[in-house]
Design an enzyme around this catalytic site. Structure first.
Site, mmCIF file in Angstrom:
data_model
loop_
_atom_site.group_PDB
_atom_site.id
_atom_site.type_symbol
_atom_site.label_atom_id
_atom_site.label_comp_id
_atom_site.label_asym_id
_atom_site.label_seq_id
_atom_site.Cartn_x
_atom_site.Cartn_y
_atom_site.Cartn_z
ATOM 1 N N GLY A 50 0.786 -1.231 0.000
ATOM 2 C CA GLY A 50 0.000 0.000 0.000
ATOM 3 C C GLY A 50 0.818 1.279 0.000
ATOM 4 O O GLY A 50 0.394 2.297 -0.555
ATOM 5 N N GLU A 105 4.009 4.507 5.411
ATOM 6 C CA GLU A 105 2.803 3.675 5.287
ATOM 7 C C GLU A 105 1.709 4.423 4.529
ATOM 8 O O GLU A 105 1.681 5.656 4.530
ATOM 9 C CB GLU A 105 2.262 3.357 6.681
ATOM 10 C CG GLU A 105 2.703 2.017 7.233
ATOM 11 C CD GLU A 105 1.962 0.845 6.621
ATOM 12 O OE1 GLU A 105 1.385 0.995 5.533
ATOM 13 O OE2 GLU A 105 1.967 -0.233 7.234
ATOM 14 N N ASP A 106 0.791 3.681 3.955
ATOM 15 C CA ASP A 106 -0.355 4.335 3.329
ATOM 16 C C ASP A 106 -1.405 4.711 4.370
ATOM 17 O O ASP A 106 -2.021 5.767 4.288
ATOM 18 C CB ASP A 106 -0.978 3.452 2.234
ATOM 19 C CG ASP A 106 -1.325 2.052 2.726
ATOM 20 O OD1 ASP A 106 -0.825 1.643 3.802
ATOM 21 O OD2 ASP A 106 -2.088 1.352 2.047
ATOM 22 N N ASP A 109 -4.511 2.422 10.900
ATOM 23 C CA ASP A 109 -5.894 2.114 11.238
ATOM 24 C C ASP A 109 -5.917 1.791 12.739
ATOM 25 O O ASP A 109 -5.906 2.692 13.572
ATOM 26 C CB ASP A 109 -6.279 0.913 10.359
ATOM 27 C CG ASP A 109 -7.766 0.667 10.278
ATOM 28 O OD1 ASP A 109 -8.440 0.847 11.294
ATOM 29 O OD2 ASP A 109 -8.259 0.269 9.218
ATOM 30 N N LYS A 137 -6.673 6.997 10.381
ATOM 31 C CA LYS A 137 -8.055 6.845 10.841
ATOM 32 C C LYS A 137 -8.031 6.817 12.358
ATOM 33 O O LYS A 137 -8.096 5.745 12.970
ATOM 34 C CB LYS A 137 -8.623 5.504 10.337
ATOM 35 C CG LYS A 137 -9.192 5.516 8.943
ATOM 36 C CD LYS A 137 -9.837 4.161 8.654
ATOM 37 C CE LYS A 137 -10.420 4.112 7.261
ATOM 38 N NZ LYS A 137 -10.878 2.739 6.914
ATOM 39 N N PHE A 159 -14.366 2.848 3.694
ATOM 40 C CA PHE A 159 -13.539 1.930 2.910
ATOM 41 C C PHE A 159 -12.925 2.697 1.750
ATOM 42 O O PHE A 159 -13.580 2.965 0.754
ATOM 43 C CB PHE A 159 -14.400 0.770 2.393
ATOM 44 C CG PHE A 159 -13.588 -0.423 1.976
ATOM 45 C CD1 PHE A 159 -12.395 -0.285 1.273
ATOM 46 C CD2 PHE A 159 -14.012 -1.706 2.295
ATOM 47 C CE1 PHE A 159 -11.637 -1.381 0.898
ATOM 48 C CE2 PHE A 159 -13.269 -2.826 1.918
ATOM 49 C CZ PHE A 159 -12.079 -2.653 1.224
ATOM 50 N N ASP A 166 -5.875 -0.668 -1.693
ATOM 51 C CA ASP A 166 -6.577 -1.620 -2.564
ATOM 52 C C ASP A 166 -7.871 -2.142 -1.966
ATOM 53 O O ASP A 166 -8.120 -2.042 -0.763
ATOM 54 C CB ASP A 166 -5.681 -2.833 -2.836
ATOM 55 C CG ASP A 166 -5.591 -3.767 -1.621
ATOM 56 O OD1 ASP A 166 -5.301 -3.279 -0.509
ATOM 57 O OD2 ASP A 166 -5.834 -4.978 -1.772
ATOM 58 N N ARG A 172 -5.296 0.159 -6.698
ATOM 59 C CA ARG A 172 -4.106 0.825 -6.165
ATOM 60 C C ARG A 172 -3.610 1.912 -7.127
ATOM 61 O O ARG A 172 -2.971 2.866 -6.715
ATOM 62 C CB ARG A 172 -2.962 -0.179 -5.953
ATOM 63 C CG ARG A 172 -3.223 -1.212 -4.861
ATOM 64 C CD ARG A 172 -1.917 -1.945 -4.551
ATOM 65 N NE ARG A 172 -2.108 -3.219 -3.873
ATOM 66 C CZ ARG A 172 -2.209 -3.357 -2.543
ATOM 67 N NH1 ARG A 172 -2.157 -2.315 -1.758
ATOM 68 N NH2 ARG A 172 -2.356 -4.561 -2.017
HETATM 69 C C1 PRP Z 1 -2.626 -1.986 5.671
HETATM 70 C C2 PRP Z 1 -1.693 -0.807 5.831
HETATM 71 C C3 PRP Z 1 -0.988 -1.086 7.116
HETATM 72 C C4 PRP Z 1 -2.045 -1.791 7.925
HETATM 73 C C5 PRP Z 1 -2.702 -0.788 8.825
HETATM 74 O O1 PRP Z 1 -1.948 -3.014 5.034
HETATM 75 O O2 PRP Z 1 -0.783 -0.680 4.754
HETATM 76 O O3 PRP Z 1 0.132 -1.923 6.941
HETATM 77 O O4 PRP Z 1 -3.005 -2.328 7.007
HETATM 78 O O5 PRP Z 1 -3.644 -1.408 9.655
HETATM 79 P P1 PRP Z 1 -3.528 -1.397 11.244
HETATM 80 O O6 PRP Z 1 -3.195 0.012 11.683
HETATM 81 O O7 PRP Z 1 -4.929 -1.804 11.670
HETATM 82 O O8 PRP Z 1 -2.517 -2.388 11.671
HETATM 83 P P2 PRP Z 1 -2.646 -4.262 4.332
HETATM 84 O O9 PRP Z 1 -2.630 -5.417 5.281
HETATM 85 O O10 PRP Z 1 -3.976 -3.854 3.776
HETATM 86 O O11 PRP Z 1 -1.617 -4.624 3.137
HETATM 87 P P3 PRP Z 1 -1.223 -3.848 1.794
HETATM 88 O O12 PRP Z 1 -0.461 -2.607 2.203
HETATM 89 O O13 PRP Z 1 -0.372 -4.812 1.036
HETATM 90 O O14 PRP Z 1 -2.509 -3.498 1.065
#
Ligand code: PRP
Length: 189
Positions: A50, A105-106, A109, A137, A159, A166, A172
């Protein structure tokens, strides 16, 4: 670059952050990091997948001799996600002992992933570790004391896809960030 009339955009209910707003914030963040790290050579760590689009724009907005490294991680299933353990699928290539690390990071959460990562990189003897995220968030945070050092946008609990984020590995490559229509993910349930 694809425009907002492209076919993928039909799967969005709205655009939350435009490419222009993103570009402005990324430039601003690049300037801040350039000031904050004067005289240093930080290691920029991209969290795949991401983070990749944000990362590639951000590093080009930083006027410092940065190095780049990449990490791929995956959270364990939902039952164990609460334990805060993530699995490393691809580790960093280089040692980070005594280095100033910026994790890119993207989205933050619950904060579980970054909390774990930060602890892990700290353990390896980094001189400093900061977190840069495109989206935050805060309403979903479970790790209350996680410090997010640089954040571009706070967003509500929707979402979102695009600019690296993605749904089922798609969207993406959208240049903007949008809210995915529930009809799209409800089909997949
Ligand atoms: C997403 C994002 C972080 C994580 C955040 O990754 O890139 O790594 O979730 O969530 P959290 O704060 O609840 O831990 P994802 O697992 O969707 O993988 P990706 O980046 O390959 O899409």
């Amino acid at each position: 670059m694809i425009d907002v009339n492209g076919t993928m955009y039909r799967d969005l209910t709205k655009i939350l952050v435009t490419r222009e707003e993103i570009a402005e914030k990324v430039r601003e963040l690049g300037r801040r990091i350039t000031e904050d790290y004067q005289g240093k050579e930080p290691v920029m760590v991209c969290i795949l997948k991401g983070g990749v689009i944000f990362f590639s724009d951000l590093v080009r907005a930083i006027d410092l001799p940065v190095s780049m490294d990449f990490m791929a991680i995956s959270s364990y299933g939902s039952a164990t996600k609460t334990s805060g353990v993530v699995r490393v699928l691809k580790d960093l290539d280089k040692d980070i002992l005594n280095r100033d690390v910026i994790i890119v990071e993207d989205i933050v959460d619950s904060g579980v992933t970054l909390n774990y990562l930060k602890g892990m990189l700290n353990h390896r003897g980094a001189a400093s570790i900061r977190i840069a995220t495109l989206l935050d968030k805060p309403g979903r945070r479970r790790v209350k004391d996680l410090k997010v050092d640089y954040s571009c946008f706070n967003i509500p609990d929707e979402f979102v896809v695009g600019y690296g984020l993605d749904y089922d590995q798609l969207y993406r490559n959208l240049p903007d960030i949008g809210v995915l229509s529930p009809g799209v993910y409800e089909k997949g349930e």
